[in-house]
Every structure is written in C-alpha cells, then in structure tokens.
Scaffold this active site. Structure first.
Site, short mmCIF file in Angstrom:
data_model
loop_
_atom_site.label_atom_id
_atom_site.label_comp_id
_atom_site.label_asym_id
_atom_site.label_seq_id
_atom_site.Cartn_x
_atom_site.Cartn_y
_atom_site.Cartn_z
N ASN A 209 0.84 -1.19 0.00
CA ASN A 209 0.00 0.00 0.00
C ASN A 209 0.88 1.25 0.00
O ASN A 209 1.41 1.64 1.04
CB ASN A 209 -0.92 -0.01 1.23
CG ASN A 209 -1.82 1.21 1.27
OD1 ASN A 209 -1.98 1.92 0.29
ND2 ASN A 209 -2.42 1.45 2.43
N TRP A 210 1.02 1.85 -1.18
CA TRP A 210 1.89 3.02 -1.30
C TRP A 210 1.25 4.29 -0.75
O TRP A 210 1.91 5.31 -0.62
CB TRP A 210 2.27 3.23 -2.77
CG TRP A 210 3.35 2.31 -3.26
CD1 TRP A 210 3.47 0.98 -3.01
CD2 TRP A 210 4.47 2.66 -4.08
NE1 TRP A 210 4.58 0.47 -3.64
CE2 TRP A 210 5.22 1.48 -4.31
CE3 TRP A 210 4.90 3.84 -4.67
CZ2 TRP A 210 6.37 1.46 -5.07
CZ3 TRP A 210 6.06 3.82 -5.46
CH2 TRP A 210 6.79 2.65 -5.65
N LYS A 211 -0.05 4.23 -0.46
CA LYS A 211 -0.78 5.41 0.04
C LYS A 211 -0.57 6.57 -0.93
O LYS A 211 -0.53 6.36 -2.14
CB LYS A 211 -0.36 5.73 1.46
CG LYS A 211 -0.49 4.52 2.40
CD LYS A 211 -0.25 4.85 3.83
CE LYS A 211 -0.40 3.61 4.70
NZ LYS A 211 -0.29 3.91 6.14
N HIS B 102 -9.66 1.03 4.80
CA HIS B 102 -8.43 1.30 5.54
C HIS B 102 -8.72 2.32 6.63
O HIS B 102 -9.56 3.20 6.47
CB HIS B 102 -7.36 1.82 4.57
CG HIS B 102 -5.98 1.86 5.17
ND1 HIS B 102 -5.57 2.87 6.01
CD2 HIS B 102 -4.93 1.01 5.05
CE1 HIS B 102 -4.32 2.64 6.38
NE2 HIS B 102 -3.91 1.52 5.82
N GLU C 98 -5.76 -4.58 11.08
CA GLU C 98 -4.84 -3.51 11.48
C GLU C 98 -5.37 -2.89 12.77
O GLU C 98 -6.40 -2.21 12.75
CB GLU C 98 -4.71 -2.45 10.38
CG GLU C 98 -6.03 -2.00 9.79
CD GLU C 98 -5.86 -0.82 8.83
OE1 GLU C 98 -4.73 -0.44 8.53
OE2 GLU C 98 -6.89 -0.29 8.42
N GLY D 184 1.09 4.04 13.85
CA GLY D 184 2.09 5.07 14.17
C GLY D 184 2.99 4.69 15.32
O GLY D 184 4.01 5.33 15.56
N GLY E 6 3.20 -0.92 4.45
CA GLY E 6 3.15 0.50 4.15
C GLY E 6 4.49 0.93 3.60
O GLY E 6 4.81 0.71 2.44
#
Length: 252
Positions: free
Chosen positions: A9-11, A104, A167, A173, A230
């Site tokens: 997931n490159w966001k 997400h 998740e 974070g 990520g």
C-alpha cells in the site's frame, strides 16, 4: 493450503520513476530465479500510476510469472455518474485491477467511511470481478471483540471472494513492538473463527502494522496469511525479502 499475500500500500506516495523502478526490480528478480516466489504480491499504487503496472503485467516480462497483481487503494460504490473525483470498480477492472483495498483506517478516519459504505464498495468490487481487501481493526485493545465483530458483520459481504486485513488502529504510528505476537495470534484466530469454516470465500487474513523484514517471520508464525505493507512496501528489495520469508512459512 492457503496462498500467502503481500499487499504493498503506497498510500499517497511515489512518482512515475519510483513506480517504474519498483516494477523493473521485481520483474528482474523473479526472471533471474526462473519462477515466481509463492506469495502473491499485490501492488497498490496511487490511481495515476496504476496503468504503469497494468501495462507491464501484460508484457512478456510477466508472461510466465504469477507473482505480482494490480490493486487499487479505493473505489466508489457507484458504477458511473456525476461523482466528481471518484473511480468506479468497473474502471479499475478495465485497466486490469484484480484487487482493491477498502475500509483502511485512514479512509475511515479522514473520509468518515462507515461500515455500510465499505460494504457497498465491496459489493461493487465483487460485481466487477475484483477481490476486495477489507480492512478491520479495533480503536483500543479493550474494544477488540465488540468492534471487530461489528465490522465483520456490517462491512463484509455474505457472498463473493474477499481478503481481510487486520490492522489494530490503536497501534497505528506506534512501533511494531506495541502489539504483542500473542495479541496478533488471538486477533487472527478470532477473525477466522467469525468466518464460517465451511466457506472458502475468505482467501486469507492478513496483518497490517509496521511489518518489515525484521518482524515478518514472527507475524506469519502468529497465523497471518500475509502482510499489508506500508513504508516497506515501497522498497522492492524489502518486498522480495519478505516474500521469501512468507514462502518459508507457506506450510501454515
């Protein structure tokens, strides 16, 4: 035996150069090995760069390599119409998308997406022969059972092939160590128990949360059927290394 999946997931990151280099490195590595690494790599670039992989995946380089598939980071629940800025599932299918990430935690937070919205998007994806990767996760450890059960009940379709990505939102974070392997194992087991054992429509339950080459083996040993990456998912070498780790755990 379930297949293993690595979702990259490159966001909202990257550019055309980085996308091209990523595709080339994975292509070259898999060609030099003579055959694909068992885990399926699902590359989820930002919308503008999806055609880069779409074109490459149909080229001779990938002709005999079933290792990498095209995925999107979201889709609309609508098929067409006056929905400025949205992209429909049938448009994604048209450029060769096989998967789409839905629900997400960042979409739930910043775009206020509800379980019912995610369900509608998942139904549209399935209708267009795209496998939804539906993200679920609790806001705090003490709310695990209640929130996970609610999300499974309200955001996951009753029919059609799906992938679930767990998740824990409370750990987003934070360092990976904030989530114990015991918690991951209990969460994965609980989610799998909520899907009727006779059903084979759930292709796998993945874990997303600061996964990398250091902790991938430990996560896979906790019962995950793959990983949602990520930052690590933007580095082709790291993705290939993680694929090898997943491959060594293929017997699970």
């Amino acid at each position: 035996m379930k297949n293993k999946f690595i979702v990259c997931n490159w966001k909202m990151n990257g550019n055309k150069k980085l996308v091209t280099e990523f595709i080339d490195e994975i292509s070259e590595s898999t060609r030099s090995q003579g055959q694909g690494i068992p885990p399926k790599i699902i590359a989820c670039f930002p919308f503008p760069y999806l055609p880069s992989l779409s074109s490459c995946a149909n080229s001779a380089d990938f002709e005999n390599t079933d290792i990498i598939s095209l995925g999107a980071q979201d889709c609309s629940s609508e098929e067409r119409g006056a929905f400025t800025g949205d992209v429909s599932a049938n448009m994604l299918r048209d450029i060769g998308c096989d998967y789409v990430i839905l629900g997400h935690c960042e979409r739930r937070k910043y775009h206020k997406e509800s379980d019912s919205t995610i369900l509608a998007k998942a139904l549209s994806a399935i209708k267009n022969n795209i496998t939804p990767i539906i993200c679920i996760g609790e806001s705090s450890p003490c709310k695990f059972d209640i929130e996970i059960q609610q999300q499974i009940t309200s955001s996951i379709p009753s029919d059609g092939k799906i992938i679930i990505a767990y998740e824990p939102v409370w750990a987003v974070g934070a360092p990976y160590e904030a989530v114990s392997s015991g918690h991951i194992s209990r969460a994965i087991s609980y989610i799998k128990s909520c899907i009727h054992p006779a059903e084979d429509r759930c292709l796998g339950v993945l874990y997303g949360g600061a996964a990398n080459t250091i902790n991938a083996l430990q996560i896979m040993a906790s019962g995950a059927d793959g990983l949602m990456l990520g930052r690590a998912g933007m580095n082709a070498k790291e993705v290939l290394d993680i694929a090898q780790i997943c491959s060594s755990n293929q017997k699970n």
